[in-house]
Scaffold this active site. Sequence first.
Site, PDB file in Angstrom:
ATOM      1  N   LYS A  13      44.885  -0.361  48.768  1.00  0.00           N
ATOM      2  CA  LYS A  13      43.943  -1.567  48.138  1.00  0.00           C
ATOM      3  C   LYS A  13      44.121  -0.999  46.562  1.00  0.00           C
ATOM      4  O   LYS A  13      44.340  -2.295  46.623  1.00  0.00           O
ATOM      5  CB  LYS A  13      42.373  -1.221  48.455  1.00  0.00           C
ATOM      6  N   ARG A  86      31.978  -5.171  52.842  1.00  0.00           N
ATOM      7  CA  ARG A  86      32.498  -4.422  54.285  1.00  0.00           C
ATOM      8  C   ARG A  86      31.538  -4.900  55.130  1.00  0.00           C
ATOM      9  O   ARG A  86      31.559  -3.720  56.838  1.00  0.00           O
ATOM     10  CB  ARG A  86      31.903  -3.141  53.410  1.00  0.00           C
ATOM     11  N   ARG A 125      45.258  12.487  47.940  1.00  0.00           N
ATOM     12  CA  ARG A 125      45.493  11.900  47.256  1.00  0.00           C
ATOM     13  C   ARG A 125      44.514  12.671  46.395  1.00  0.00           C
ATOM     14  O   ARG A 125      43.399  13.391  46.171  1.00  0.00           O
ATOM     15  CB  ARG A 125      44.558  11.004  47.501  1.00  0.00           C
ATOM     16  N   ARG A 157      38.922  13.741  45.840  1.00  0.00           N
ATOM     17  CA  ARG A 157      37.241  12.899  46.238  1.00  0.00           C
ATOM     18  C   ARG A 157      36.670  13.669  47.146  1.00  0.00           C
ATOM     19  O   ARG A 157      37.590  14.720  48.564  1.00  0.00           O
ATOM     20  CB  ARG A 157      37.634  11.219  46.872  1.00  0.00           C
ATOM     21  N   ARG A 168      35.177   7.363  58.268  1.00  0.00           N
ATOM     22  CA  ARG A 168      34.467   6.369  57.317  1.00  0.00           C
ATOM     23  C   ARG A 168      36.156   5.191  57.947  1.00  0.00           C
ATOM     24  O   ARG A 168      35.762   4.176  57.851  1.00  0.00           O
ATOM     25  CB  ARG A 168      35.577   6.018  56.416  1.00  0.00           C
TER      26      ARG A 168
END
Length: 215
Positions: A13, A86, A125, A157, A168
Site C-alpha cells: 500500500k 481499518r 523492509r 519497524r 497484524r
Amino acid sequence: MNVILLGPPGSGKGTIARLIQDNLGIRHISTGDLLRKEILEGTRLGKQIEPVLASGKLVDNHVVAKVLSKAIIGAKNGFVLDGFPRNSEQARILEKILRETKQKIDLVLELKVNDNAIVQRLSSRRQCEKCHRVYGLNAPPKKSGVCNDDEGKLFQRKDDTPIVIRDRLEIYRKETAPLLKHFSEKTSVEKIDAGKSITEVYKEAAKKISGLGGS
Ligand code: AP5
C-alpha cells in the site's frame, strides 16, 4: 480523485501510494506514517502509542481520526488513503469527515498477495525516518542504510517481526477485510494482484485511477 488502498500488511500500500503521489500528484496519506512521526518526534501522543504500534494492535479509533482529519483537510488535490479505515467504526468516522468536507471516495483498490510473500517482504523492509520512503529486497537503497531522496537514516519497524506480522494479518482479516463488502455497496471496488512486480502493480493501479478520470 480520492482513493482508498485496502490490503494486508506488506501488500505494498505504502509503496504504490507513494508512486501514485509522485506520478499522478494525488497526496499519499498513511495513518501508520503519521503515527510513527509522532513516535520519532517523541511527542506525548508518540510516547502513548509507541507500545501499541510495536505490538501490532490498533491505536484507538478517535486518536487516529484526529491525526487523519487534519491530513485530509490539507489535501486539496485529492488523496490516496493507506491504512485507514481499518474497522467499521473508522469507516463511519471517515464518512463523517467526507460529509463535512463535501468529498467522496471515488475508488477502493484491493491489493491481494499471499502470506508467505508478506512475511518475506516485511522481514526485509527498511524505511526512511525523515520522508518515510520504503525500501525492500526488490527496491533497495543505492547506499546501504541511507535514503536515496534525502539521505535520512533507514530503520527497521518494531512490528516487522514474524510473530507480530502474523498478529497484524489476523487483525486485518477480522476487522479490515470485511470493509470490502461495505465499500462495494457504496463505490467502485477493484482488485489488483499485488504479488506482481512493483512496476506492474503501480501500472495496474494507475490504469484503474485514470479509468475513473484521475490524472
Ligand atoms: P501501517 O503502517 O498502516 O502498516 P500496515 O497496514 O500493517 O501496512 P504496512 O505498512 O506494513 O505494509 P504496506 O502494505 O504499506 O507495504 P509496503 O509498501 O510498506 O500501520 C502500522 C501500525 O500503525 C498498525 O499496526 C497500528 O498499530 C497503527 N495504525 C496505523 N493505521 C491505523 C489505524 N487506521 N487505526 C489504528 N491503528 C493504526 O511494502 C512492504 C515491503 O514490501 C517493502 O519492503 C516494499 O519494498 C516491498 N514491496 C512492496 N510491493 C512489492 C512488490 N510488488 N513486490 C516485491 N516487494 C514489494
